[in-house]
Design a protein around this motif. Structure first.
Motif, PDB file in Angstrom:
ATOM      1  N   VAL A   1       1.204   6.523  -5.900  1.00  0.00           N
ATOM      2  CA  VAL A   1       1.018   7.199  -4.619  1.00  0.00           C
ATOM      3  C   VAL A   1       0.531   8.626  -4.820  1.00  0.00           C
ATOM      4  CG1 VAL A   1       2.738   5.823  -3.371  1.00  0.00           C
ATOM      5  CG2 VAL A   1       3.441   7.936  -4.527  1.00  0.00           C
ATOM      6  N   VAL A   2      -0.107   9.138  -3.770  1.00  0.00           N
ATOM      7  CA  VAL A   2      -0.471  10.551  -3.701  1.00  0.00           C
ATOM      8  C   VAL A   2       0.346  11.164  -2.574  1.00  0.00           C
ATOM      9  CG1 VAL A   2      -2.307  12.226  -3.273  1.00  0.00           C
ATOM     10  CG2 VAL A   2      -2.797  10.116  -4.538  1.00  0.00           C
ATOM     11  N   LEU A   3       0.976  12.288  -2.835  1.00  0.00           N
ATOM     12  CA  LEU A   3       1.811  12.968  -1.852  1.00  0.00           C
ATOM     13  C   LEU A   3       1.187  14.312  -1.504  1.00  0.00           C
ATOM     14  CD1 LEU A   3       3.845  11.663  -4.298  1.00  0.00           C
ATOM     15  CD2 LEU A   3       5.451  12.018  -2.424  1.00  0.00           C
ATOM     16  N   THR A   4       1.314  14.670  -0.246  1.00  0.00           N
ATOM     17  CA  THR A   4       0.809  15.959   0.222  1.00  0.00           C
ATOM     18  C   THR A   4       1.865  16.633   1.076  1.00  0.00           C
ATOM     19  OG1 THR A   4      -1.475  15.124   0.244  1.00  0.00           O
ATOM     20  CG2 THR A   4      -1.015  17.123   1.523  1.00  0.00           C
ATOM     21  N   ASP A   5       2.209  17.867   0.732  1.00  0.00           N
ATOM     22  CA  ASP A   5       3.146  18.649   1.536  1.00  0.00           C
ATOM     23  C   ASP A   5       2.414  19.184   2.760  1.00  0.00           C
ATOM     24  OD1 ASP A   5       5.154  18.276  -0.332  1.00  0.00           O
ATOM     25  OD2 ASP A   5       4.722  20.133  -1.395  1.00  0.00           O
TER      26      ASP A   5
ATOM     27  N   GLY B   1       6.672  17.969   6.565  1.00  0.00           N
ATOM     28  CA  GLY B   1       6.534  16.532   6.393  1.00  0.00           C
ATOM     29  C   GLY B   1       5.828  16.234   5.091  1.00  0.00           C
ATOM     30  N   ARG B   2       6.206  15.119   4.467  1.00  0.00           N
ATOM     31  CA  ARG B   2       5.568  14.706   3.216  1.00  0.00           C
ATOM     32  C   ARG B   2       4.671  13.501   3.503  1.00  0.00           C
ATOM     33  NH1 ARG B   2       9.662  15.008   0.305  1.00  0.00           N
ATOM     34  NH2 ARG B   2       9.141  16.778  -1.001  1.00  0.00           N
ATOM     35  N   GLU B   3       3.383  13.698   3.354  1.00  0.00           N
ATOM     36  CA  GLU B   3       2.437  12.595   3.504  1.00  0.00           C
ATOM     37  C   GLU B   3       2.424  11.755   2.236  1.00  0.00           C
ATOM     38  OE1 GLU B   3      -2.401  12.071   3.381  1.00  0.00           O
ATOM     39  OE2 GLU B   3      -1.591  13.858   4.387  1.00  0.00           O
ATOM     40  N   VAL B   4       2.431  10.441   2.402  1.00  0.00           N
ATOM     41  CA  VAL B   4       2.403   9.530   1.263  1.00  0.00           C
ATOM     42  C   VAL B   4       1.325   8.485   1.516  1.00  0.00           C
ATOM     43  CG1 VAL B   4       3.726   8.019  -0.254  1.00  0.00           C
ATOM     44  CG2 VAL B   4       4.909   9.822   1.022  1.00  0.00           C
ATOM     45  N   VAL B   5       0.455   8.279   0.537  1.00  0.00           N
ATOM     46  CA  VAL B   5      -0.592   7.278   0.645  1.00  0.00           C
ATOM     47  C   VAL B   5      -0.750   6.615  -0.723  1.00  0.00           C
ATOM     48  CG1 VAL B   5      -2.446   8.913   0.085  1.00  0.00           C
ATOM     49  CG2 VAL B   5      -2.960   6.855   1.433  1.00  0.00           C
ATOM     50  N   ALA B   6      -1.106   5.335  -0.731  1.00  0.00           N
ATOM     51  CA  ALA B   6      -1.323   4.631  -1.993  1.00  0.00           C
ATOM     52  C   ALA B   6      -2.475   5.288  -2.750  1.00  0.00           C
ATOM     53  CB  ALA B   6      -1.630   3.165  -1.732  1.00  0.00           C
ATOM     54  N   SER B   7      -2.309   5.424  -4.049  1.00  0.00           N
ATOM     55  CA  SER B   7      -3.326   6.098  -4.866  1.00  0.00           C
ATOM     56  C   SER B   7      -4.700   5.471  -4.686  1.00  0.00           C
ATOM     57  CB  SER B   7      -2.922   6.040  -6.339  1.00  0.00           C
ATOM     58  OG  SER B   7      -1.692   6.676  -6.559  1.00  0.00           O
ATOM     59  N   ALA B   8      -4.738   4.149  -4.626  1.00  0.00           N
ATOM     60  CA  ALA B   8      -6.016   3.454  -4.524  1.00  0.00           C
ATOM     61  C   ALA B   8      -6.681   3.632  -3.171  1.00  0.00           C
ATOM     62  CB  ALA B   8      -5.813   1.958  -4.803  1.00  0.00           C
ATOM     63  N   ARG B   9      -5.922   4.139  -2.171  1.00  0.00           N
ATOM     64  CA  ARG B   9      -6.472   4.267  -0.820  1.00  0.00           C
ATOM     65  C   ARG B   9      -6.417   5.715  -0.321  1.00  0.00           C
ATOM     66  NH1 ARG B   9      -4.801  -0.358   3.206  1.00  0.00           N
ATOM     67  NH2 ARG B   9      -6.983  -0.020   3.756  1.00  0.00           N
ATOM     68  N   ALA B  10      -6.284   6.638  -1.255  1.00  0.00           N
ATOM     69  CA  ALA B  10      -6.080   8.035  -0.876  1.00  0.00           C
ATOM     70  C   ALA B  10      -7.214   8.589  -0.024  1.00  0.00           C
ATOM     71  CB  ALA B  10      -5.891   8.898  -2.119  1.00  0.00           C
TER      72      ALA B  10
END
Length: 432
Positions: free
Chosen positions: A9-13, A34-43
């Motif tokens: 995953v890729v996380l963004t503050d 909030g912490r955004e979370v998205v799958a690495s392959a779909r960032a």
């Protein structure tokens, strides 16, 4: 914004500014995290958003590592926002250290009245356009997060693509007295089930309670352990492995010393980890306020209603009149005496208990006309949220599909891995 990676995953503050009081949008502002979370392959993909609202009140969003629990299912198709609700986590946190900045107890109570589901949902609607460009999003509400999702459906359904609730369909009109009057029999059943699983714990619990009554130990950090506080370890019994946790805790309660048997350091540290509200004081301060609507005060409902159930009297159990019953998700005035994290907030809590100007949280007429797809997991005999209350609400909300199960406890969305979220999505989409 700061982005970083964890496995898969890729996380963004993300940080947002919202009005403290949404009735005064030009007034004081507070910060949300909030912490955004998205799958690495779909960032880099255009994905719909899923907003996660944690249980509580008073808990920041769960800190996952990688694709843990339900998050593994969510990131298959969503960009997820793990929101720290106002006053929690990194969202302008409120506690004994920060609340005095607002002034005295009355000022603190007035401030805290703005930290319920109604304000949380207004926060969500303020930040949604910044993330989605105005498109509706899916909300996943766990426990108190489900209360917030139900308020969302009552006040701003246009912001929702889908609503998913797990262990958190509230009664639309029950007073706090009704909530606890329904709760104590469930708590008793959970205790009896624990003793049936671990019959040796009947005597162990009584022995520990007797020792506490005689010695009134002070735990590390200054927490005063009383028999009533010891009983509140029953809060563990509402989770998937809580009965086993309680058993192992009791198993290590005593150690032999030169002065006889004493409560072990390990036991005291473990008890403190369960009982202290240092990390989430709003859970205690606002707990009964989440049920408040209209002019009737909550008035320490859990304490008053407990008197109707004398089988929970620790003194009677120590005299041999039945086993010691544990309690659970109930907050009492004595919490603000024994817990050093709550002692400075006692007067504030008293003012909230007598408050009589609470906004109404739910709109049954609007819920009856609801068009947002809704799916709710209702856990049979959930210790924290009354099943009958939830089902009555489910019958009110149009377009809601309910999954009633006894396979999981209140924490099913976490304990089940991806299964509960997968089931809720299928129900909401008419695929199950």
């Amino acid at each position: 914004m700061t982005s970083y990676r964890q496995p898969g995953v890729v996380l963004t503050d993300r940080r947002f500014t919202v009005p403290l009081d949404h009735a005064d949008p030009a007034g004081e502002q507070i910060e949300l995290y909030g912490r955004e979370v998205v799958a690495s392959a779909r960032a880099g993909a255009e994905l719909p958003w899923l907003l996660y609202l944690e249980g509580g009140p008073g808990f920041g969003a769960r800190r996952f590592v990688g694709k843990q629990a339900w998050l593994a299912r969510a990131v298959q198709e969503y960009r997820v926002l793990l929101l720290d609700q106002r006053g929690t986590g990194q969202s302008t946190p409120l506690n004994r250290q920060t609340l005095p900045l607002r002034g005295g107890p009355q000022a603190q109570a007035d401030h805290l009245a703005l930290f319920r589901a109604d304000s949380i949902v207004r926060d969500c609607e303020t930040i949604r356009p910044q993330l989605t460009g105005g498109a509706p999003w899916t909300v996943l509400g766990q426990s108190f997060g489900g209360f917030c999702a139900t308020h969302y459906l009552s006040t701003a359904p246009e912001g929702l693509r889908t609503a998913l609730v797990t262990g958190g369909l509230p009664s639309l009109d029950a007073h706090a007295d009704d909530v606890y009057r329904a709760a104590y029999p469930r708590i008793r059943r959970k205790t009896e089930a624990h003793y049936a699983r671990y019959p040796q714990d009947v005597e162990r619990a009584r022995r520990v309670a007797q020792h506490i009554a005689e010695h009134r130990p002070v735990l590390p950090g200054g927490y005063t352990l009383t028999p009533e506080a010891f009983q509140s370890l029953g809060i563990l019994l509402g989770s998937a492995d809580g009965s086993h946790q309680l058993h192992y805790l009791l198993e290590d309660a005593f150690v032999r010393t030169g002065d006889g048997h004493e409560l072990s350091d390990a036991f005291q540290e473990s008890v403190l980890a369960v009982l202290s509200y240092a990390a989430h004081p709003l859970y205690a301060v606002l707990h009964e306020a989440i049920y408040a609507q209209g002019k009737e005060p909550t008035g320490w409902a859990a304490e008053r209603v407990r008197a109707e159930f004398p089988q929970f009297d620790a003194a009677a159990a120590l005299e041999g009149r039945g086993p010691l019953l544990f309690t659970g998700e109930t907050i009492h005035p004595w919490h603000f005496e024994v817990d050093p994290a709550l002692r400075p907030l006692r007067a504030t809590a008293e003012l909230l208990a007598v408050r009589t100007d609470w906004p109404v949280l739910y709109d049954p007429a609007r819920l009856t006309a609801n068009e947002v797809p809704v799916a709710a997991a209702v856990y049979h005999d959930d210790m924290y949220v009354d099943t009958e209350h939830s089902l009555r609400t489910a019958r009110t909300i149009r377009s809601l599909r309910t999954w009633v199960t006894d396979e999981y406890e209140h924490d099913g969305v976490r304990a089940s891995g991806t299964r509960v979220l997968d089931r809720l999505l299928a129900l909401a989409r008419g695929e199950a």
